[in-house]
Enzyme design. Structure first.
Site, mmCIF file in Angstrom:
data_model
loop_
_atom_site.group_PDB
_atom_site.id
_atom_site.type_symbol
_atom_site.label_atom_id
_atom_site.label_comp_id
_atom_site.label_asym_id
_atom_site.label_seq_id
_atom_site.Cartn_x
_atom_site.Cartn_y
_atom_site.Cartn_z
ATOM 1 N N HIS A 151 -74.415 31.814 -6.504
ATOM 2 C CA HIS A 151 -73.176 31.036 -6.644
ATOM 3 C C HIS A 151 -73.059 29.837 -5.725
ATOM 4 O O HIS A 151 -72.071 29.110 -5.803
ATOM 5 C CB HIS A 151 -71.955 31.932 -6.415
ATOM 6 C CG HIS A 151 -71.635 32.826 -7.568
ATOM 7 N ND1 HIS A 151 -70.796 32.448 -8.592
ATOM 8 C CD2 HIS A 151 -72.048 34.076 -7.862
ATOM 9 C CE1 HIS A 151 -70.701 33.442 -9.472
ATOM 10 N NE2 HIS A 151 -71.452 34.436 -9.054
ATOM 11 N N LYS B 255 -57.518 24.222 -5.586
ATOM 12 C CA LYS B 255 -58.754 24.972 -5.337
ATOM 13 C C LYS B 255 -58.726 25.352 -3.869
ATOM 14 O O LYS B 255 -57.886 24.852 -3.108
ATOM 15 C CB LYS B 255 -59.989 24.106 -5.659
ATOM 16 C CG LYS B 255 -59.981 22.744 -4.958
ATOM 17 C CD LYS B 255 -61.086 21.807 -5.424
ATOM 18 C CE LYS B 255 -60.956 21.329 -6.840
ATOM 19 N NZ LYS B 255 -62.114 21.689 -7.680
ATOM 20 N N ARG B 256 -59.630 26.228 -3.425
ATOM 21 C CA ARG B 256 -59.690 26.561 -2.009
ATOM 22 C C ARG B 256 -59.888 25.287 -1.179
ATOM 23 O O ARG B 256 -60.556 24.342 -1.614
ATOM 24 C CB ARG B 256 -60.833 27.552 -1.750
ATOM 25 C CG ARG B 256 -60.514 28.978 -2.219
ATOM 26 C CD ARG B 256 -59.373 29.610 -1.446
ATOM 27 N NE ARG B 256 -59.742 29.913 -0.087
ATOM 28 C CZ ARG B 256 -59.985 31.133 0.385
ATOM 29 N NH1 ARG B 256 -59.868 32.190 -0.399
ATOM 30 N NH2 ARG B 256 -60.318 31.317 1.641
ATOM 31 N N LYS C 108 -65.154 20.252 -0.895
ATOM 32 C CA LYS C 108 -64.328 19.933 -2.060
ATOM 33 C C LYS C 108 -63.564 18.615 -1.866
ATOM 34 O O LYS C 108 -62.954 18.099 -2.794
ATOM 35 C CB LYS C 108 -63.371 21.092 -2.363
ATOM 36 C CG LYS C 108 -64.124 22.372 -2.787
ATOM 37 C CD LYS C 108 -63.171 23.532 -3.020
ATOM 38 C CE LYS C 108 -63.888 24.845 -3.288
ATOM 39 N NZ LYS C 108 -64.380 24.947 -4.684
ATOM 40 N N THR D 130 -64.836 26.175 -12.171
ATOM 41 C CA THR D 130 -64.275 26.693 -13.425
ATOM 42 C C THR D 130 -62.862 26.149 -13.631
ATOM 43 O O THR D 130 -62.396 26.037 -14.764
ATOM 44 C CB THR D 130 -64.245 28.236 -13.440
ATOM 45 O OG1 THR D 130 -63.758 28.703 -12.186
ATOM 46 C CG2 THR D 130 -65.645 28.794 -13.694
ATOM 47 N N LYS E 253 -60.627 24.688 -17.045
ATOM 48 C CA LYS E 253 -59.261 25.079 -17.415
ATOM 49 C C LYS E 253 -58.399 23.843 -17.655
ATOM 50 O O LYS E 253 -57.632 23.774 -18.627
ATOM 51 C CB LYS E 253 -58.655 25.966 -16.314
ATOM 52 C CG LYS E 253 -59.349 27.317 -16.219
ATOM 53 C CD LYS E 253 -59.054 28.049 -14.912
ATOM 54 C CE LYS E 253 -60.043 29.205 -14.749
ATOM 55 N NZ LYS E 253 -59.972 29.864 -13.442
#
Length: 842
Positions: free
Chosen positions: A378, A569-570, A575, A677, A681
């Protein structure tokens, strides 16, 4: 501006929610009342909202149990190959509405509760999220369970029943504060304890080598108590099982060591054993080498493997007295999928069972293990890779350490034969890293012990073959595969966005819910004015609803006609929430400079949790809230720019915000986000994406057409080139005036007037050691955002791009992902057949 929704609008029958037949509604009301009276004890004759919720949950659950029993009976008789999805995380969210959707009960329950004078949405809001996951990895496992059931696979999710899931996030004076998530406080109507399947799990002790074989002795025992949760497929009458283990101390715990007068202490010490399933470790993409975490990893694996082997031996085929004693056919009947390296101990544990207990030869046992296990990687971030100190193992799992040493010995002998004299290759490929502290590389163990290794998006699968696992790819290229992640369209469209699901169904029918590739048919309507109008109208309604939610729960008023620009998101440096912050500051400065220009109004929303020990991530949250304090209270800006930090982002909040979003921010440095993911969405729910060529964004651009996404920034090869050359943040700072202005405002205390040096750590990181090269993509990002603002001014062209995106979503259904796992890794064939419902004759 759109009108607020009336009660009638909210309750209009939506065909994708199942038909509400009269008998159906009448039966539901009867059963609801039966449960309600059963729930209410003598001293409480006034029902609370929670009583109503439990009555509804139990009424819906009644529709599951018959199907659940019949499905398991069906598997017992047919004896199909079974797949076991092992994961330390299952981020399930709420269960009630998802169950109604999959059983086609939603309209009927809505009508029944309405006739009883109740509001179903209010009841749904009482349910706690099952937050047994951190983010993508745990939510992926949940989507996979839904798809495996919907595709008729005999599948089982196995994990830990954490008493406390991911913490609840409170924002206090702009800072994240964690509180425990006591999700089981009021009980969980969806689980069933199965004490009859309790299993012992051993820790510590020592290894005896006897003439009769190897014995692991003098261990401490903890019991694993299973709780089963039903997993219904989409309208196919199949109900699979998620089995989560809870730790229990045995009755004689600490009492056999007759410590005089220590009876009370011995009973209190039971907590030590039961702490194993107390709490989820709240790290996302970060390895924390704590003994309790290693205990959790072994606990789930040891209990699960006993269960798998019990079921393998007991399952019959046609005759009752037949019991399988020969384990050599295990790989024909059992597939084990390891969700990251967290359940890697399945490999040495299965070896221990086969060699020490079943007395197979090493060679035979190893062949079985490799053919049974498969591993999903992952992440490529080095800080996330699990490397357990050998000393911890020697103490906690001495037999497993021996087995890992033997696996490594044979593995390195093979490599030596293939590459004689290449000692550096042996060092790189060893399962044991010989540094100051000897460590076990769990990813290497997984690759060596599995017949298939997969990444989770095409670009990620290429990166692991070219970089982290290059040596292994050269030796066993046939092991490496790609399985691009997907999401379940049941939860992430039909359930959370019924308006859009219905507008689509009116054009192409309802079959797309099972076969998402059918969304391609929407390309026929890309120039259809009515369809364009309908899609835009649903989005506007979702925005109004979310604006009302924000006002009710967070007391913030936002402009529903502004662009909803969302990054949820986290919180993590890779990110790049900081890149988003720099855009916000730049936009603010531009509006201040030319307040009379016609700016595209934006509401920028950022949400996500930071790991409690991740200082930089917590500072990023404080920066976002501090920017919001300045921007939101500046009268010159007005409602042309608002910045909102969405508190306590979780599955249930995602289901509300994603359908209301216009712009999806997917801006990680190329090569760092394995897949993502959330990106899928947003795409399915009618948002446009601004993003880098990273993870699944690459394939989204391919499916929808790159011209229908806002792609910017360095590609993977640009990042690699910059790593060779060296990234010089100062050169961007000095060359780009707007970037310099924004950084000077952060470092000069413009956003923290009370503490001018509050953000000095963030500034110093960005200027001196930013691994994720925020400044290198700043200019391209700002230019790309200008294109976004320009297009948003043309609603029709914007919506056409939205339709192209929705039409390109088919590939990103987890049904497609799971079909590929089934055929290409597990050796199973998915099926869309229904089985008989419990009330049908067989």
């Amino acid at each position: 501006m759109a009108k607020p929704l009336t009660d009638q609008d909210k309750r209009k029958q939506i065909s994708v929610r199942g038909l509400a037949g009269v008998e159906n509604v009448s039966d539901l009301k009867t059963n609801f009342n039966r449960h309600l009276h059963f729930t209410l004890v003598k001293d409480r004759n006034v029902a609370t909202k929670r009583d109503y919720y439990f009555a509804l949950a139990n009424t819906v659950r009644d529709h599951l149990v018959g199907r659940w029993i019949r499905t398991q009976q069906h598997y017992y008789e047919k004896d199909p190959k079974r797949v076991y999805y092992l994961s330390l995380e299952f981020y399930m969210g709420r269960t009630l509405q998802n169950t109604m959707v999959n059983l086609a009960l939603e309209n009927a329950c809505d009508e029944a509760t309405y006739q009883l004078g109740l509001d179903m949405e209010e009841l749904q809001d009482i349910e706690e999220d099952a937050g047994l996951g951190n983010g993508g990895l745990g939510r992926l496992a949940a989507c996979f369970l839904d798809s495996m059931a919907s595709l008729g696979l005999a599948a089982y999710g196995y994990g830990i029943r954490y008493e406390f899931g991911i913490f609840n996030q409170k924002i206090v004076s702009g800072w994240q504060v964690e509180e425990a998530d006591d999700w089981l406080r009021y009980g969980n109507p969806w689980e069933k304890a199965r004490p009859e399947y309790m299993r012992p799990v051993h820790f510590y002790g020592r290894v005896d080598y006897t003439p009769e074989g190897v014995k692991w002795v003098d261990t401490q025992v903890v019991l694993a108590l299973p709780y089963d949760t039903p997993v219904p497929g989409y309208r196919n009458n199949i109900v699979n099982t998620m089995r989560l283990w809870s730790a229990k101390a045995p009755c004689d715990f600490n009492l056999k060591d007759f410590n005089v007068g220590g009876y009370i202490q011995a009973v209190l010490d039971r907590n030590l054993a039961e702490n194993i399933s107390r709490v989820l470790y709240p790290n996302d993409n970060f390895f924390e080498g704590k003994e309790l975490r290693l205990k959790q990893e072994y606990f789930v694996v040891a209990a699960t493997l006993q269960d798998i082997i019990r079921r393998f031996k007991a399952s019959k085929f046609g005759s009752t007295e037949f019991v399988r004693l020969d384990l050599s056919t295990l790989p024909d009947k059992v597939a084990i999928q390891l969700n990251d390296t967290h359940p890697a101990l399945a490999i040495p544990e299965l070896m221990r069972i086969l060699v020490d207990i079943e007395e197979l030869t090493w060679e035979k046992a190893w062949d079985i293990v490799v053919r049974t296990c498969a591993y999903t990687n992952h992440t490529v971030l080095p800080e996330a890779l699990e490397r357990w100190p050998v000393d911890l193992f020697k103490n906690l799992l001495p037999r497993h350490l021996d087995i890992i040493y033997e696996i490594n010995k044979r593995h390195l002998e093979r490599i030596t034969k293939l590459y004689p004299g290449d000692v550096d290759r042996l060092r790189r490929m060893s399962l044991i890293e010989e540094a100051d502290i000897k460590k076990i590389n769990m990813a290497h163990l997984c690759i060596v012990g599995s017949h298939a290794v997969n990444g989770v998006a095409r670009i990620h699968s290429e990166i692991i073959k070219e970089t982290v696992f290059k040596d292994f790819y050269e030796v066993d290229p046939e092991k490496f595969q790609n399985k691009t992640n997907g999401i379940t369209p049941r939860r992430w469209l039909v359930m959370c966005n019924p308006g859009l699901a219905e507008v689509i169904a009116e054009r192409i029918g309802e079959d797309y819910i099972r076969d998402l590739d059918q969304l391609k048919q929407l390309l026929d309507f890309v120039d259809d004015d009515t369809f364009i109008r309908d899609v835009a109208k649903v989005k506007q309604e979702n925005k109004m609803k979310f604006a009302a939610h924000l006002e009710e729960y967070y007391k913030v008023k936002i402009n529903p006609n502004s662009m909803f620009d969302v990054q949820v998101k986290r919180i993590h440096e890779y990110k790049r929430q900081l890149l988003n912050c720099l855009h916000i500051i730049t936009l603010y400065n531009r509006i201040k400079m030319e307040p009379n220009k016609s700016w595209t109004p934006r509401t920028i929303m950022i949400g996500g949790k930071a790991a409690p020990g991740y200082h930089t991530a917590k500072m990023i949250i404080k920066l976002i809230t501090s920017i919001g304090d300045i921007v939101n209270n500046d009268p010159v800006v007005g409602d042309r720019l608002k910045v909102i930090f969405l508190e306590n982002y979780r599955v249930t909040l995602a289901e509300k915000i994603i359908p209301a979003s216009d712009l999806s921010e997917q801006i990680s440095t190329a090569g760092t986000e394995a897949s993502g993911t959330g990106n899928m969405k947003f795409m399915l729910n009618g948002a446009l994406t601004i993003g880098t060529m990273d993870g699944a964004n690459v394939e989204m651009a391919e499916e929808a057409g790159e011209e229908n996404l806002f792609i910017f920034g360095m590609r993977v090869n640009d990042v690699e080139a910059m790593d060779k050359k060296g990234y010089d943040a100062a050169s961007y700072y000095n060359r780009i005036p707007e970037l310099k202005q924004a950084m000077d405002q952060i470092s000069g205390g413009f956003f923290s007037p009370g503490q001018p040096d509050l953000f000095k750590d963030l500034v110093s990181m960005l200027m001196n050691h930013d691994r994720f090269k925020v400044f290198a993509d700043y200019e391209a990002y700002i230019k790309c955002q200008e294109k976004v603002s320009a297009l948003y001014k043309n609603p029709k062209e914007w919506t056409k791009k939205v339709i192209h995106n929705i039409a390109g979503c088919g590939k990103f259904s987890s049904d497609r992902t799971i079909s590929q796992y089934a055929r290409e890794i597990w050796g199973m064939e998915p099926s869309l057949e229904k089985i008989a419902a419990p009330d049908d004759p067989r």
